[in-house]
Design a protein around this motif. Structure first.
Motif, PDB file in Angstrom:
ATOM      1  N   GLN A   9       0.800  -1.238  -0.028  1.00 20.67           N
ATOM      2  CA  GLN A   9       0.102  -0.006  -0.125  1.00 20.67           C
ATOM      3  C   GLN A   9       0.894   1.346  -0.126  1.00 20.67           C
ATOM      4  O   GLN A   9       2.040   1.093   0.517  1.00 20.67           O
ATOM      5  CB  GLN A   9      -0.886  -0.060   1.158  1.00 20.67           C
ATOM      6  CG  GLN A   9      -1.906  -1.287   1.437  1.00 20.67           C
ATOM      7  CD  GLN A   9      -2.893  -1.129   0.402  1.00 20.67           C
ATOM      8  OE1 GLN A   9      -3.105  -0.085  -0.557  1.00 20.67           O
ATOM      9  NE2 GLN A   9      -3.812  -2.214   0.080  1.00 20.67           N
TER      10      GLN A   9
ATOM     11  N   SER B 248      -2.100   0.448  10.385  1.00 23.55           N
ATOM     12  CA  SER B 248      -2.361  -1.091   9.691  1.00 23.55           C
ATOM     13  C   SER B 248      -3.811  -1.239  10.694  1.00 23.55           C
ATOM     14  O   SER B 248      -4.862  -1.725  10.236  1.00 23.55           O
ATOM     15  CB  SER B 248      -1.357  -2.069   9.806  1.00 23.55           C
ATOM     16  OG  SER B 248      -0.476  -1.900   8.996  1.00 23.55           O
TER      17      SER B 248
ATOM     18  N   ARG C  50      -9.174   3.340   5.930  1.00 25.46           N
ATOM     19  CA  ARG C  50      -8.645   2.369   4.794  1.00 25.46           C
ATOM     20  C   ARG C  50      -8.881   3.324   3.560  1.00 25.46           C
ATOM     21  O   ARG C  50      -7.925   3.323   2.777  1.00 25.46           O
ATOM     22  CB  ARG C  50      -9.369   1.210   5.023  1.00 25.46           C
ATOM     23  CG  ARG C  50      -8.768   0.199   3.929  1.00 25.46           C
ATOM     24  CD  ARG C  50      -9.013  -1.269   4.259  1.00 25.46           C
ATOM     25  NE  ARG C  50     -10.437  -1.382   4.329  1.00 25.46           N
ATOM     26  CZ  ARG C  50     -11.428  -1.625   5.341  1.00 25.46           C
ATOM     27  NH1 ARG C  50     -10.954  -1.593   6.850  1.00 25.46           N
ATOM     28  NH2 ARG C  50     -12.779  -1.803   5.174  1.00 25.46           N
ATOM     29  N   ARG C  51      -9.936   3.833   3.282  1.00 30.74           N
ATOM     30  CA  ARG C  51     -10.151   4.639   2.075  1.00 30.74           C
ATOM     31  C   ARG C  51      -9.302   5.916   2.012  1.00 30.74           C
ATOM     32  O   ARG C  51      -8.606   5.818   0.802  1.00 30.74           O
ATOM     33  CB  ARG C  51     -11.572   5.013   2.007  1.00 30.74           C
ATOM     34  CG  ARG C  51     -11.900   5.423   0.496  1.00 30.74           C
ATOM     35  CD  ARG C  51     -13.662   5.583   0.348  1.00 30.74           C
ATOM     36  NE  ARG C  51     -13.835   6.575   1.436  1.00 30.74           N
ATOM     37  CZ  ARG C  51     -15.093   5.878   2.252  1.00 30.74           C
ATOM     38  NH1 ARG C  51     -14.910   4.600   2.418  1.00 30.74           N
ATOM     39  NH2 ARG C  51     -15.503   6.734   3.139  1.00 30.74           N
TER      40      ARG C  51
ATOM     41  N   LYS D 115     -13.389   1.710   8.022  1.00 31.52           N
ATOM     42  CA  LYS D 115     -13.323   1.764   6.421  1.00 31.52           C
ATOM     43  C   LYS D 115     -13.119   2.983   5.885  1.00 31.52           C
ATOM     44  O   LYS D 115     -12.188   2.973   4.800  1.00 31.52           O
ATOM     45  CB  LYS D 115     -14.781   1.268   5.868  1.00 31.52           C
ATOM     46  CG  LYS D 115     -14.985   1.060   4.538  1.00 31.52           C
ATOM     47  CD  LYS D 115     -16.149   0.751   4.112  1.00 31.52           C
ATOM     48  CE  LYS D 115     -16.351   0.390   2.601  1.00 31.52           C
ATOM     49  NZ  LYS D 115     -17.895  -0.097   2.233  1.00 31.52           N
TER      50      LYS D 115
ATOM     51  N   SER E 276      -6.723   0.949  10.071  1.00 34.81           N
ATOM     52  CA  SER E 276      -7.165   0.750   8.528  1.00 34.81           C
ATOM     53  C   SER E 276      -8.125  -0.256   8.877  1.00 34.81           C
ATOM     54  O   SER E 276      -9.078  -0.707   8.104  1.00 34.81           O
ATOM     55  CB  SER E 276      -6.067   0.401   7.536  1.00 34.81           C
ATOM     56  OG  SER E 276      -5.297   1.583   7.676  1.00 34.81           O
ATOM     57  N   LEU E 277      -7.695  -1.588   9.735  1.00 37.61           N
ATOM     58  CA  LEU E 277      -8.591  -2.677   9.763  1.00 37.61           C
ATOM     59  C   LEU E 277      -9.645  -2.378  10.504  1.00 37.61           C
ATOM     60  O   LEU E 277     -10.787  -2.850  10.221  1.00 37.61           O
ATOM     61  CB  LEU E 277      -7.702  -3.689  10.620  1.00 37.61           C
ATOM     62  CG  LEU E 277      -6.698  -4.528   9.927  1.00 37.61           C
ATOM     63  CD1 LEU E 277      -5.868  -5.326  10.894  1.00 37.61           C
ATOM     64  CD2 LEU E 277      -7.173  -5.341   8.741  1.00 37.61           C
TER      65      LEU E 277
ATOM     66  N   SER F  45      -5.369   4.432   2.062  1.00 39.12           N
ATOM     67  CA  SER F  45      -5.024   3.370   0.641  1.00 39.12           C
ATOM     68  C   SER F  45      -5.566   3.615  -0.656  1.00 39.12           C
ATOM     69  O   SER F  45      -5.381   3.007  -1.530  1.00 39.12           O
ATOM     70  CB  SER F  45      -5.270   1.885   1.137  1.00 39.12           C
ATOM     71  OG  SER F  45      -4.532   1.628   2.441  1.00 39.12           O
TER      72      SER F  45
END
Length: 228
Positions: A31, A74, A84-85, A81, A77-78, A88
């Motif tokens: 990523q 990380s 994470r968007r 959402k 991000s898990l 990444s």
């Protein structure tokens, strides 16, 4: 000279530990945040090695800080959402039913040459054969071909499934040493192996390579000078 050697070994071990902690990925699957961290770690690690006047701790602390930041990112991000968007990005459809979405292609700064190259890597040479093509967050292109352009499968031909028969063989003995997990994979017991080696009149230590599948079909290569 010893100082440089000592620093190099310590930093090498530290980087390996950090990358293992960050998770297993190939370089092309990183990523954006992971890629940046990897570059920074590699640059920071060279400073104490190139300049012996720089304390080793000066290299260790930033590396550990970056690894901790990546682990925290990380984890975030898990759990989120939205995070994470933001960190990444999200997958983008650039081909739908054989039609290129030129706006998405431009937003992603994908040239036609880039697109065609990645299509060829997916064994697709005609855009008209593509039902969907999606650029993943890693930059890799995933291609879903139209039905008429797909490879023929046993299911399409109505052939009966053979279950585990298609499972590939694995290495059971390598250079005279037994690979412990191979026997459970093949659903075999140590007694079967002992019996097979006796029948072939070969000792375990004299086997250069032995492969076997789940149907107990095996192939043995003896070490040179040990062939009967």
């Amino acid at each position: 000279m010893f100082t440089v050697f000592f620093k190099t070994v310590i930093l090498y071990a530290l980087i390996i530990f950090g990358l293992r902690l960050m998770g297993k990925r190939q370089l092309g699957e990183l990523q954006p945040s992971e890629f940046v961290i990897t570059i920074l770690i590699s640059n920071i690690a060279t400073l104490p090695i190139e300049d012996i006047d720089i304390p080793l701790l000066t290299g260790i602390l930033p590396i550990l800080t970056l690894v901790c930041c990546e682990v925290l990112i990380s984890t975030l991000s898990l759990k989120s959402k939205r995070a994470r968007r933001i960190l990444s990005g999200s997958p983008k459809i650039i081909i739908r039913d054989g039609v290129i979405d030129q706006k998405e292609l431009k937003d992603l700064r994908f040239s036609i040459d880039d697109l065609m190259e990645q299509l060829r890597q997916n064994s697709v040479f005609d855009i008209a054969d593509v039902a969907f093509a999606i650029v993943e967050t890693t930059g890799k292109l995933s291609v879903y071909p139209k039905f008429e352009a797909r490879n023929v499968t046993a299911q399409m031909l109505g052939l009966p499934a053979e279950g585990e028969e298609t499972a590939p063989p694995v290495v059971m003995i390598s250079d005279g040493k037994l690979i412990e997990q191979a026997l459970p994979y093949c659903n075999l017991r140590p007694e079967w192996l002992e019996k097979t080696l006796r029948e072939q009149q070969v000792e375990l230590r004299d086997v250069f390579l032995m492969t076997c599948n789940r149907q107990a079909n095996y192939h043995i290569i003896k070490k040179e000078g040990k062939a009967g």
